[in-house]
Motif scaffolding. Sequence first.
Motif, PDB file in Angstrom:
ATOM      1  N   UNK A  43     -79.391  25.461  19.775  1.00 23.08           N
ATOM      2  CA  UNK A  43     -80.022  24.152  19.676  1.00 23.08           C
ATOM      3  C   UNK A  43     -79.157  23.218  20.505  1.00 23.08           C
ATOM      4  N   UNK A  44     -79.744  22.648  21.553  1.00 25.06           N
ATOM      5  CA  UNK A  44     -79.036  21.696  22.406  1.00 25.06           C
ATOM      6  C   UNK A  44     -79.281  20.300  21.841  1.00 25.06           C
ATOM      7  N   UNK A  45     -78.222  19.582  21.561  1.00 18.77           N
ATOM      8  CA  UNK A  45     -78.346  18.243  20.995  1.00 18.77           C
ATOM      9  C   UNK A  45     -77.754  17.206  21.945  1.00 18.77           C
ATOM     10  N   UNK A  46     -78.333  16.010  21.901  1.00 20.37           N
ATOM     11  CA  UNK A  46     -77.788  14.884  22.675  1.00 20.37           C
ATOM     12  C   UNK A  46     -77.815  13.659  21.763  1.00 20.37           C
ATOM     13  N   UNK A  47     -76.687  13.374  21.140  1.00 15.35           N
ATOM     14  CA  UNK A  47     -76.609  12.301  20.153  1.00 15.35           C
ATOM     15  C   UNK A  47     -76.717  10.915  20.763  1.00 15.35           C
ATOM     16  N   UNK A  48     -76.304  10.779  22.017  1.00 12.04           N
ATOM     17  CA  UNK A  48     -76.258   9.458  22.662  1.00 12.04           C
ATOM     18  C   UNK A  48     -77.120   9.462  23.923  1.00 12.04           C
ATOM     19  N   UNK A  90     -79.402  28.953  14.564  1.00 11.55           N
ATOM     20  CA  UNK A  90     -78.998  28.728  15.961  1.00 11.55           C
ATOM     21  C   UNK A  90     -77.548  28.235  16.046  1.00 11.55           C
ATOM     22  N   UNK A  91     -76.942  28.451  17.207  1.00 11.16           N
ATOM     23  CA  UNK A  91     -75.666  27.832  17.531  1.00 11.16           C
ATOM     24  C   UNK A  91     -75.928  26.421  18.041  1.00 11.16           C
ATOM     25  N   UNK A  92     -74.996  25.510  17.790  1.00 12.80           N
ATOM     26  CA  UNK A  92     -75.135  24.120  18.213  1.00 12.80           C
ATOM     27  C   UNK A  92     -74.372  23.905  19.519  1.00 12.80           C
ATOM     28  N   UNK A  93     -75.093  23.383  20.502  1.00 11.13           N
ATOM     29  CA  UNK A  93     -74.503  22.986  21.780  1.00 11.13           C
ATOM     30  C   UNK A  93     -74.719  21.488  21.928  1.00 11.13           C
ATOM     31  N   UNK A  94     -73.665  20.712  21.682  1.00  9.80           N
ATOM     32  CA  UNK A  94     -73.755  19.255  21.745  1.00  9.80           C
ATOM     33  C   UNK A  94     -73.345  18.785  23.136  1.00  9.80           C
ATOM     34  N   UNK A  95     -74.209  17.988  23.763  1.00  4.86           N
ATOM     35  CA  UNK A  95     -73.962  17.505  25.124  1.00  4.86           C
ATOM     36  C   UNK A  95     -73.667  16.012  25.102  1.00  4.86           C
ATOM     37  N   UNK A  96     -72.532  15.658  25.699  1.00  8.30           N
ATOM     38  CA  UNK A  96     -72.103  14.267  25.814  1.00  8.30           C
ATOM     39  C   UNK A  96     -71.600  14.034  27.238  1.00  8.30           C
TER      40      UNK A  96
END
Length: 252
Positions: free
Chosen positions: A25-30, A139-145
């Motif tokens: 799961x690709x996340x983009x918090x900002x 899923x594995x977490x892939x956080x993109x910043x």
Amino acid sequence: MTERRPESRHEAFEILGAGRAGPWLVTCDHATNRVPDWLGGSLGIAPEDMARHIAYDVGARGLAIALGAALDSPVICSDFSRLVIDPNRGEDDPTLVMKLYDGTIIPANRHVGPAEVETRLERLYRPYHEALARLAEGRAILAIHSFTPCLKGRAPRPWHIGVLHSHLDERLSRAVIAGLEQVPDWCVGDNEPYAGHLPGDAIDRHALIPGRHNTLIEVRNDLIGTEAEQQDWAVRLAPILSAALAAVSAPA
């Protein structure tokens, strides 16, 4: 070209590729600098400040979307400025609603009270995290910043890319760093330009506590300002990420 239109949208988030079969799961918090209309569409700072890293992670949304496509995995992006309320902070974190950031006072936040914070939590922060939690299952977490090349009054940052990780679970991040260090033209930061994670942040909440593989990638924002640059970084990062996840997922 990567498809960048969301399959579903809420005022707090957008989701792309929800049906993809990949392991991430690709996340983009900002992801955006949007201020909702019910807050007046503005926080009282100049447009040039709203275009800076203080309001959102410049280039991160495009990179996250390109990586989701390259990894055949779903993507969730926030759709509100981090200055409205920061989804990468715990609800009790004193920096949840920033009043001063990198030399800029945020007028709309200067006298914000508990009732207003609760409204922002209910309408934006919590729906984003609820959607993220649903998508994260299995899923594995892939956080993109992304990070700015230089904060005001500080030394320039030399790193092209950084990997942030917590001592509570370094497995995937260590494997990612090892892969990134094989790329000869990248200066790789290990817990740079920031160190680790904060209790209650997005990785803590959705990966460390439930025990999911996770890593947080920070790319210097002057390197991912265009769609072409975002695509290029995604193409280069995807095989490194895939190899790292395979390595830490293999039976002992």
